[in-house]
Motif scaffolding. Structure first.
Motif, PDB file in Angstrom:
ATOM      1  N   HIS A   1      27.804  38.262  41.489  1.00 11.67           N
ATOM      2  CA  HIS A   1      29.311  38.231  41.358  1.00 11.67           C
ATOM      3  C   HIS A   1      29.968  39.430  40.880  1.00 11.67           C
TER       4      HIS A   1
ATOM      5  N   CYS B   1      32.810  35.222  49.036  1.00  9.06           N
ATOM      6  CA  CYS B   1      32.950  34.397  48.122  1.00  9.06           C
ATOM      7  C   CYS B   1      34.165  33.763  47.696  1.00  9.06           C
TER       8      CYS B   1
ATOM      9  N   HIS C   1      35.703  35.352  44.682  1.00 14.27           N
ATOM     10  CA  HIS C   1      36.109  36.839  44.625  1.00 14.27           C
ATOM     11  C   HIS C   1      36.123  37.626  46.087  1.00 14.27           C
TER      12      HIS C   1
ATOM     13  N   CYS D   1      32.765  40.244  46.206  1.00  7.96           N
ATOM     14  CA  CYS D   1      31.786  40.628  45.392  1.00  7.96           C
ATOM     15  C   CYS D   1      30.497  40.567  46.019  1.00  7.96           C
TER      16      CYS D   1
HETATM   17 ZN    ZN Z   1      31.817  36.071  43.771  1.00  3.14          ZN
END
Ligand code: ZN
Ligand code: ADP
Length: 298
Positions: free
Chosen positions: A159, A174, A177, A180
């Motif tokens: 991540h 993700c 995020h 990431c």
């Molecule tokens: Zn992530």
């Protein structure tokens, strides 16, 4: 003769139960990872069956996560907020411990694989070694001075955020995020980026270039942050797209900008390698954890 050890690799897709020693796996059983009760009960049944024939001294568990790996925590061995449906809050270690009553040790699947590659595989002799998995998810395990890293939680290399190639506007997948490392480099991320299964994208298509750039960026961050003597890259994506690693390695010197002059192309080719243990890295790592459990459970 030393006693048998049991190992459980709990993966997001499949579960592997093994018995033997880290160097010699004698029995192995695999089944799909379904819900937590069903999966753990199945693993318990397999181990009990083996136990009815031969004594088992300890159990090592190598699990997907995030999972609480600190033995001091009240919720030791409980799954945290995991993406796999039904598993958040699953009491993995409490359930196994209650059912089997064996000394037990837990670590992440990638930390266990890192331990196995460092003791028995492609990272032997390395003081600092990283195991990076590119599969359904992206994760990294770290071994330093013979021990896997377990700190506040455990490493979450999948991540980290990466600097993107200019002009690459793929948003990533993700749920936390977007772009990431996992959001860019996992199997599902590649399928989303390409708009089709990555198996259908030929190795020489330019579509791989931004992927190689992202992988190079991740490797450069790992090299800068941890100074490993070896990074072992496993998982279905790296195994099935072998062109990706050389493409990524070629980009690392430019990312490092002339810093770390030891990172020549030749040195990088020795630093970042495929696994030596293949599918056995996780199970052998679980058995190494079982050995650890006999000295210091947790
Ligand atoms: Zn992530
Ligand atoms: P897991 O991570 O679930 O343990 P694997 O390491 O085998 O399993 O990785 C599975 C991932 O590999 C899937 O996301 C799948 O899309 C991806 N994958 C399978 N075949 C290919 C391929 N030919 N090229 C790139 N990725 C692939």
């Amino acid at each position: 003769m030393s006693e048998n050890l049991a190992g459980l690799e709990l993966g997001g897709t499949k579960t592997v139960v093994v018995m033997g020693m880290p160097e010699t796996i004698r029995y192995r059983m695999e089944f799909p990872t379904t819900g937590p009760e069903e999966t753990l009960d199945r693993a318990v049944a397999v181990i009990r069956e083996w136990q009815s024939r031969e004594p088992v001294a300890a159990l090592g568990v190598a699990s997907f996560g995030p999972i609480r790996v600190s033995p001091q925590a009240a919720d030791f061995g409980v799954m945290l907020d995991v993406p796999k449906p039904g598993w958040t809050g699953a009491p993995v270690i409490p359930r196994l411990s209650a059912a089997l009553g064996l000394p037990l040790a837990l670590d992440t699947d990638v930390n266990a694989a890192a331990l196995a590659e460092q003791r028995l595989g492609a990272a032997q002799g390395c003081e600092v070694a990283v195991y990076l998995n590119l599969g359904t998810g992206v994760g990294g395990g770290i071994v330093a001075a013979g021990r896997s890293l377990r700190g506040m939680l455990h490493p979450e290399l999948g991540h980290v955020r990466l600097r993107r190639a200019s002009g690459d506007d793929f948003a990533g997948v993700c749920p936390f995020h977007g772009d990431c490392a996992e959001g860019l480099l996992s199997g599902p991320a590649l399928a989303a980026r390409f708009g089709r299964h990555p198996a259908g994208v030929a190795p020489d298509e330019p579509a791989w270039h931004p992927v190689a750039q992202d992988l190079a960026e991740l490797l450069a961050q790992i090299i800068l942050a941890l100074s490993p003597q070896r990074i072992v890259i496993g998982g279905g994506v790296s195994a099935r797209q072998p062109q990706l690693l050389p493409l990524a390695l070629a980009r690392i010197p430019a990312i490092l900008g002339g810093y770390l002059r030891d990172c020549t192309p030749d040195a990088l080719a020795r630093l970042v390698v495929p696994p030596a243990l293949g599918d056995d890295a996780g199970p052998a790592g679980a058995l190494l954890l079982a050995r650890r459990a006999m000295v210091a459970p947790g």
